[in-house]
Design a protein around this motif. Structure first.
Motif, short mmCIF file in Angstrom:
data_model
loop_
_atom_site.label_atom_id
_atom_site.label_comp_id
_atom_site.label_asym_id
_atom_site.label_seq_id
_atom_site.Cartn_x
_atom_site.Cartn_y
_atom_site.Cartn_z
N VAL A 9 10.41 -5.60 5.75
CA VAL A 9 9.01 -5.24 5.91
C VAL A 9 8.84 -4.58 7.28
CG1 VAL A 9 6.66 -6.15 6.06
CG2 VAL A 9 8.29 -7.17 4.47
N VAL A 10 8.06 -3.50 7.33
CA VAL A 10 7.84 -2.76 8.57
C VAL A 10 6.35 -2.54 8.76
CG1 VAL A 10 8.24 -0.54 9.73
CG2 VAL A 10 10.07 -1.58 8.37
N GLU A 11 5.84 -2.83 9.95
CA GLU A 11 4.46 -2.52 10.29
C GLU A 11 4.40 -1.04 10.65
OE1 GLU A 11 0.98 -3.86 13.41
OE2 GLU A 11 2.84 -5.02 13.31
N VAL A 12 3.64 -0.26 9.89
CA VAL A 12 3.64 1.20 10.02
C VAL A 12 3.20 1.64 11.41
CG1 VAL A 12 2.71 3.38 9.12
CG2 VAL A 12 3.36 1.54 7.53
N SER A 13 2.15 1.06 11.96
CA SER A 13 1.67 1.49 13.28
C SER A 13 2.71 1.22 14.36
CB SER A 13 0.34 0.82 13.63
OG SER A 13 0.50 -0.58 13.70
N ARG A 14 3.37 0.10 14.28
CA ARG A 14 4.42 -0.23 15.25
C ARG A 14 5.61 0.73 15.11
NH1 ARG A 14 7.41 -6.06 15.56
NH2 ARG A 14 8.64 -5.62 17.38
N PHE A 15 5.96 1.06 13.87
CA PHE A 15 7.04 2.01 13.62
C PHE A 15 6.68 3.40 14.17
CE2 PHE A 15 9.45 4.92 10.83
CZ PHE A 15 10.73 4.46 11.11
N ARG A 16 5.44 3.82 13.93
CA ARG A 16 4.97 5.11 14.45
C ARG A 16 5.08 5.15 15.98
NH1 ARG A 16 0.31 5.23 12.17
NH2 ARG A 16 0.86 6.67 10.53
N ALA A 17 4.65 4.08 16.63
CA ALA A 17 4.72 4.00 18.09
C ALA A 17 6.16 4.08 18.58
CB ALA A 17 4.06 2.72 18.59
N LEU A 49 8.39 7.26 5.90
CA LEU A 49 9.55 6.99 6.74
C LEU A 49 9.69 5.49 7.00
CD1 LEU A 49 9.45 9.85 9.39
CD2 LEU A 49 10.99 9.61 7.44
N ALA A 50 8.58 4.81 7.22
CA ALA A 50 8.64 3.36 7.45
C ALA A 50 9.19 2.65 6.22
CB ALA A 50 7.24 2.83 7.80
N ALA A 51 8.78 3.08 5.02
CA ALA A 51 9.30 2.47 3.80
C ALA A 51 10.79 2.76 3.65
CB ALA A 51 8.53 3.00 2.58
N SER A 84 13.16 -0.58 -4.52
CA SER A 84 11.73 -0.46 -4.73
C SER A 84 11.07 -0.36 -3.36
CB SER A 84 11.19 -1.68 -5.48
OG SER A 84 9.79 -1.57 -5.67
N LEU A 85 10.17 0.62 -3.21
CA LEU A 85 9.46 0.85 -1.96
C LEU A 85 7.97 0.65 -2.18
CD1 LEU A 85 11.03 4.28 -0.90
CD2 LEU A 85 11.84 1.99 -0.32
N SER A 86 7.28 0.20 -1.12
CA SER A 86 5.83 0.09 -1.19
C SER A 86 5.25 0.24 0.20
CB SER A 86 5.44 -1.28 -1.77
OG SER A 86 4.04 -1.34 -1.96
N HIS A 87 4.03 0.76 0.28
CA HIS A 87 3.30 0.76 1.55
C HIS A 87 1.82 0.65 1.24
CE1 HIS A 87 2.99 5.10 0.74
NE2 HIS A 87 4.29 5.18 0.84
N ASP A 88 1.19 -0.34 1.91
CA ASP A 88 -0.22 -0.61 1.72
C ASP A 88 -0.70 -1.46 2.89
OD1 ASP A 88 -2.70 -0.60 0.39
OD2 ASP A 88 -2.28 -2.52 -0.55
N ALA A 89 -1.96 -1.27 3.27
CA ALA A 89 -2.60 -2.08 4.31
C ALA A 89 -1.79 -2.10 5.61
CB ALA A 89 -2.84 -3.49 3.81
N ILE A 106 1.43 -1.85 6.04
CA ILE A 106 2.76 -2.45 5.92
C ILE A 106 3.58 -1.63 4.92
CG2 ILE A 106 4.07 -4.49 5.17
CD1 ILE A 106 2.51 -5.01 7.71
N ALA A 107 4.85 -1.37 5.28
CA ALA A 107 5.80 -0.75 4.37
C ALA A 107 6.85 -1.79 4.04
CB ALA A 107 6.44 0.48 5.01
N SER A 108 7.28 -1.82 2.79
CA SER A 108 8.28 -2.82 2.40
C SER A 108 9.29 -2.21 1.43
CB SER A 108 7.61 -4.03 1.77
OG SER A 108 6.92 -3.65 0.60
N ALA A 109 10.42 -2.86 1.35
CA ALA A 109 11.47 -2.43 0.42
C ALA A 109 12.26 -3.63 -0.07
CB ALA A 109 12.40 -1.43 1.09
N VAL A 110 12.70 -3.52 -1.31
CA VAL A 110 13.60 -4.51 -1.91
C VAL A 110 14.78 -3.76 -2.48
CG1 VAL A 110 13.85 -6.24 -3.75
CG2 VAL A 110 11.68 -6.03 -2.53
N VAL A 111 15.97 -4.26 -2.21
CA VAL A 111 17.20 -3.67 -2.73
C VAL A 111 17.97 -4.75 -3.48
CG1 VAL A 111 19.45 -2.68 -2.10
CG2 VAL A 111 17.38 -1.93 -0.92
N VAL A 112 18.47 -4.38 -4.67
CA VAL A 112 19.30 -5.27 -5.46
C VAL A 112 20.60 -4.53 -5.75
CG1 VAL A 112 19.54 -6.55 -7.63
CG2 VAL A 112 17.31 -6.43 -6.50
N LEU A 113 21.72 -5.19 -5.46
CA LEU A 113 23.04 -4.63 -5.75
C LEU A 113 23.59 -5.32 -6.98
CD1 LEU A 113 24.54 -4.69 -2.15
CD2 LEU A 113 23.22 -2.87 -3.24
N GLU A 114 24.08 -4.53 -7.90
CA GLU A 114 24.56 -5.06 -9.18
C GLU A 114 25.98 -4.57 -9.44
OE1 GLU A 114 22.87 -5.06 -13.76
OE2 GLU A 114 22.13 -3.57 -12.36
#
Length: 116
Positions: free
Chosen positions: A9-17, A42-44, A100-105, A107-115
């Protein structure tokens, strides 16, 4: 069979800074195609790179450019892995990488699954 999972999880404003404070960071973390995107995207993608590193067991010497997020025609994100990331994935027996990527409110987030 699932052989690795990573979440970040990445806070977008902090990442931008951080990108503003460290001009070379964008080039160090992202491929030329990724650099064309807005800060939320980019944050995602950074979250996804962190997530794949976690799923792979945080291999020493992992090159950020060796894990690139590309978008399919449908908009669905997928990893293109090469070099250091591909070598670690092969050593672990990874056959499929799901992301899977997401960004809302702010916050940017990602989940990775290795199979296998």
């Amino acid at each position: 069979m699932i052989i690795g999972i990573g979440v970040d999880v990445v806070e977008v404003s902090r990442f931008r800074a951080q990108l503003e404070r460290t001009p070379g960071l964008r080039d160090r973390l992202f491929t030329p195609e990724e650099r064309k995107l807005n800060t939320r995207s980019l944050a995602a993608r950074f979250a996804a790179k962190e997530a794949i590193a976690k799923a792979l067991g945080a291999p020493v010497g992992m090159a950020w450019h060796d894990a690139e997020i590309v978008s399919e025609e449908t908009g669905r994100p997928r990893f293109e892995i090469r070099g250091t990331v591909a070598a670690r994935a092969e050593a672990m027996g990874v056959a499929h990488v799901h992301v899977s990527l997401s960004h809302d409110a702010g916050i940017a987030s990602a989940v990775v699954v290795l199979e296998s």
